[in-house]
Design a protein around this motif. Structure first.
Motif: not given
Length: 376
Positions: A130-151
């Protein structure tokens, strides 16, 4: 893909330190969104949805992305990131996990809750993150940051994927509603910050991108919905996507204001609204929602039904009502509110349902004759 290119040759080997982006669905079509990122011998997947069939595809329930190109590399998949909980972004996950059940599935609280309920029906227990906006996680060689969007569904996320080859910004589906019902807007500050850092590839949602102007705010639909609840002489039957929590909230609020009780009809609607209520995304006034059995004791002008079938799906509740193949019988002076957009390719099916409902004497309110939907 709906627009294949047989003239293209097989992709060459990936250069050392390079990044390859492969769209297995979602381009040139509304559905089966799935993008694969290849880097340093590993694969990261963003979304895995389904596409609903057209009239020319009888006997087909759903259309999946083509997993062929990654089937011999399932062990290289480090994660599946889900941007939000719509079927065209999560509907294919059960079929992917059948091929490898322990792939980490990454998403927001509501997205994972919708997915886990779906996977339970398939007998699959996922490995979730589980992640939320502002989180930053690494999955293997991919460094992922999550950003809030409205939908048009809560808890949607964009994802910035950093690699040694550069940064990709994948928006998921989004809109710029500055006054959303949940006050959670698209985080333009985060987008600006990422832009200053340097985005090498920007993958952005393009549905309705050719339409000029601004998307209407969800709040501007309240008067039209309120008018239906106030003026309908008998029952109000509302059809919407089973994941459109914000729209259902507006329906509940308007029904409550005018003294109507509400019942959810259809398995996916009952399931998803139960999840949204339990997690606090759907605010339900005490005593408002009742069972369909309890509605039988109420006068027609005190009844609101919320069901699926806004896209003319033949097995959905509204389509079956239109053909008199459902326990709920549409009658004269019932009001049917189609609280959704018309997805390209579904026109004939939707108009067939509208004609069927009108045949039984219902008054049908839809985007063509009232302000009851805005783009997601």
């Amino acid at each position: 893909m709906s627009h294949p290119h047989p003239e293209l040759k097989a992709a060459p080997p990936l250069p050392e330190g390079g990044l390859r982006v492969i769209a297995l669905g979602g381009l040139g079509e509304i559905g089966r969104n799935m993008t694969v990122f290849e880097h340093a011998g590993k694969l990261l997947i963003v979304d895995c949805g389904v596409l609903f069939p057209e009239e020319t595809q009888p006997g087909v329930d759903v259309i999946l992305p083509d997993f062929t190109s990654i089937r011999d590399r399932l062990d290289d998949i480090v994660a599946v990131i889900l941007t939000h909980g719509h079927e065209d972004h999560i509907g294919g996950v059960p079929y992917l996990l059948r091929e490898r059940s322990d792939i980490p599935v990454v998403g927001s609280k509501l997205t994972l809750a919708f997915l886990e309920a779906k996977l339970k029906e398939h007998g699959i227990r996922p490995r979730t993150v589980r992640v939320r906006e502002g989180d930053r996680r690494a999955f293997g060689p991919f460094d992922c940051e999550f950003v809030a969007v409205n939908h048009s569904i809560p808890d949607s996320l964009a994802v910035a994927i950093r690699t040694r080859a550069g940064m990709v910004l994948h928006t998921g589906d989004f809109k710029m509603d500055q006054f959303p019902l949940d006050d959670r807007i698209t985080d333009l500050r985060a987008f600006a910050r990422l832009g200053e850092e340097g985005v090498d590839l920007f993958l952005t949602d393009s549905t309705n991108a050719e339409v000029p102007g601004f998307t209407t705010s969800e709040r501007e639909l309240n008067p039209a919905i309120e008018q239906v609840m106030r003026t309908a002489p008998r029952r109000v039957i509302v059809s919407s996507f089973a994941s459109h929590v914000h729209r259902i909230q507006q329906i509940l609020d308007a029904a409550h204001q005018h003294g109507r009780k509400v019942a959810f009809v259809g398995r996916s609607m009952v399931r998803n609204m139960g999840i949204a209520r339990d997690l606090g995304y759907l605010k339900v006034p005490s005593g408002l929602v009742v069972s369909t059995k309890e509605l039988e004791k109420l006068p027609d002008h005190k009844i609101t039904l919320v069901c699926t079938g806004s896209q003319g799906e033949p097995m959905a509740a509204l389509s079956r009502m239109a053909t008199r193949d459902h326990q709920i019988r549409i009658g004269k002076d019932d009001t049917v509110l189609l609280a959704s957009s018309l997805i390209p390719g579904n026109e004939n099916a939707i108009y067939r349902v509208i004609n069927g409902l009108t045949r039984w004497g219902a008054h049908v309110v839809h985007k063509g004759n009232a302000k009851v939907h805005v783009s997601g």
